[in-house]
Every structure is written in C-alpha cells, then in structure tokens.
Design an enzyme around this catalytic site. Structure first.
Site, PDB file in Angstrom:
ATOM      1  N   THR A  43      19.526  13.937 -34.620  1.00  0.00           N
ATOM      2  CA  THR A  43      19.991  13.279 -35.829  1.00  0.00           C
ATOM      3  C   THR A  43      19.020  13.505 -36.978  1.00  0.00           C
ATOM      4  O   THR A  43      19.428  13.766 -38.116  1.00  0.00           O
ATOM      5  CB  THR A  43      20.234  11.788 -35.565  1.00  0.00           C
ATOM      6  OG1 THR A  43      21.133  11.674 -34.449  1.00  0.00           O
ATOM      7  CG2 THR A  43      20.841  11.101 -36.768  1.00  0.00           C
ATOM      8  N   VAL A  98      16.085  12.991 -27.436  1.00  0.00           N
ATOM      9  CA  VAL A  98      16.828  14.156 -27.913  1.00  0.00           C
ATOM     10  C   VAL A  98      17.819  13.747 -29.002  1.00  0.00           C
ATOM     11  O   VAL A  98      17.964  14.443 -30.010  1.00  0.00           O
ATOM     12  CB  VAL A  98      17.539  14.881 -26.745  1.00  0.00           C
ATOM     13  CG1 VAL A  98      18.360  16.055 -27.253  1.00  0.00           C
ATOM     14  CG2 VAL A  98      16.520  15.367 -25.717  1.00  0.00           C
ATOM     15  N   CYS A  99      18.473  12.605 -28.833  1.00  0.00           N
ATOM     16  CA  CYS A  99      19.438  12.137 -29.836  1.00  0.00           C
ATOM     17  C   CYS A  99      18.738  11.825 -31.154  1.00  0.00           C
ATOM     18  O   CYS A  99      19.244  12.139 -32.235  1.00  0.00           O
ATOM     19  CB  CYS A  99      20.172  10.902 -29.335  1.00  0.00           C
ATOM     20  SG  CYS A  99      21.101  11.166 -27.811  1.00  0.00           S
ATOM     21  N   ASP A 100      17.579  11.215 -31.070  1.00  0.00           N
ATOM     22  CA  ASP A 100      16.757  10.924 -32.237  1.00  0.00           C
ATOM     23  C   ASP A 100      16.414  12.227 -32.956  1.00  0.00           C
ATOM     24  O   ASP A 100      16.624  12.362 -34.177  1.00  0.00           O
ATOM     25  CB  ASP A 100      15.491  10.193 -31.768  1.00  0.00           C
ATOM     26  CG  ASP A 100      14.505   9.903 -32.872  1.00  0.00           C
ATOM     27  OD1 ASP A 100      13.915  10.862 -33.422  1.00  0.00           O
ATOM     28  OD2 ASP A 100      14.282   8.721 -33.185  1.00  0.00           O
ATOM     29  N   SER A 136      23.191   8.297 -27.359  1.00  0.00           N
ATOM     30  CA  SER A 136      22.614   7.088 -27.947  1.00  0.00           C
ATOM     31  C   SER A 136      21.447   7.468 -28.845  1.00  0.00           C
ATOM     32  O   SER A 136      20.568   8.228 -28.442  1.00  0.00           O
ATOM     33  CB  SER A 136      22.131   6.127 -26.867  1.00  0.00           C
ATOM     34  OG  SER A 136      21.488   5.018 -27.470  1.00  0.00           O
TER      35      SER A 136
END
Length: 172
Positions: free
Chosen positions: A69, A64-66, A59
C-alpha cells in the site's frame, strides 16, 4: 453455486481455496459494492472515467500489505488525475482509517470488503478458509475493461509493482 478454485494459491506453502472466477485481461470488470467508511458505500461507477489500479491485500496490518500500500501510495503522485488507486481489504473501515493516518497514506483510497465479501467473490480472490481477500492486482481502463491481472500464487509474496505501474502508464 459459487465457483471454488483449489490448488491455485497457498498461504505459507499450505493450499488455500479461492472463491469466484479467475478473471483475465480483456474481461469486463465486475461491479462491486465496498465500504468507504462506516456509512458510505461505493461501486465501480463511482470511479467512472478514471483508470483504476485495484490493489487487493489481506490486511493492512501485515508487513507485505503495508509495504504494498505504501508503494502504490508513493507511485500515485506520478500517475496524475486520470488514475485512481484503490486498496481493497477485509479490514474494517475504522482500522483502514487508523492505519492510513498512522502511515501517512494520502493518495490511495482504502475500501473495505468486510460486509458481504462481494468484491472477493466477483474478482475471484475470496479465501474460503480465512474470509480474507487474496493479494492481487487489477488494472482497469476508463471503460472498465481489465487490462492487467495478477493473482499471486503465494499470499505472503509481493506483487510485480513495476508491471502493474507499467500497465497503468500504458493507458495514459
């Protein structure tokens, strides 16, 4: 029957089950249908003739996803027009668009697997317990052959950014 793989990944040290096959470099990339926005769907053929880096995140609204990306968005500028970076998550297209606008993401294409989880199942990253896609990286050459695959063993860890970018650069 859908293949399930247990004991290969964790979330905060607790085991999770991944649904689908474990792909390896040299395999043909499975096709997919993902939502680009509420009304538009895309498949692998929409990126024909491009080198593809597919960054899979659970998500966009997590740390970590932020970071993952944002990192690939900054790397994209140096990779040229022959490369497309796709970020796949289970986030709704509305949430992806909102997040990209707030984060200034303009070089990565976000795609949603929320409808059928078909990408997650085809690439072996669907987490059965959460109905999210497991953090992973796939690099495909212009002929849609997988040249680099990274399945993370712990969902909260970062991928190997340097190796993924090096895999893309080796195809240029």
């Amino acid at each position: 029957m859908t293949q399930e793989r247990t004991g290969v990944a964790t979330f905060k040290s607790s085991p999770i089950t991944l649904v689908g096959p474990k792909l390896t470099a040299g395999d043909p990339a499975p096709d997919f249908i993902l939502s680009k926005n509420l009304l538009e769907e895309v498949s692998l053929s929409d990126y024909a003739g491009k080198i593809k880096l597919i960054s899979v995140v659970p998500s966009l609204d997590t740390g970590v996803c932020d970071a993952q990306t944002r990192r690939f968005n900054s790397e994209a500028a140096e990779l040229g027009d022959d490369v497309v970076i796709l970020t796949v998550s289970m986030d709704l297209p509305f949430a992806q668009a909102r997040w990209c606008g707030a984060a200034g993401i303009d070089r990565v294409i976000t795609l949603s697997d929320h409808k059928a989880a078909s990408f997650g199942q085809a690439y072996g990253v669907l987490i059965k317990e959460f109905r999210l896609d497991m953090r992973s990286i796939f690099v495909l050459d212009k002929n849609n052959t997988l040249t680099y695959v990274e399945y993370l063993s712990e969902m909260t860890e970062h991928p190997n950014y340097e190796d993924a970018i090096a895999a893309v650069k080796s195809l240029l």
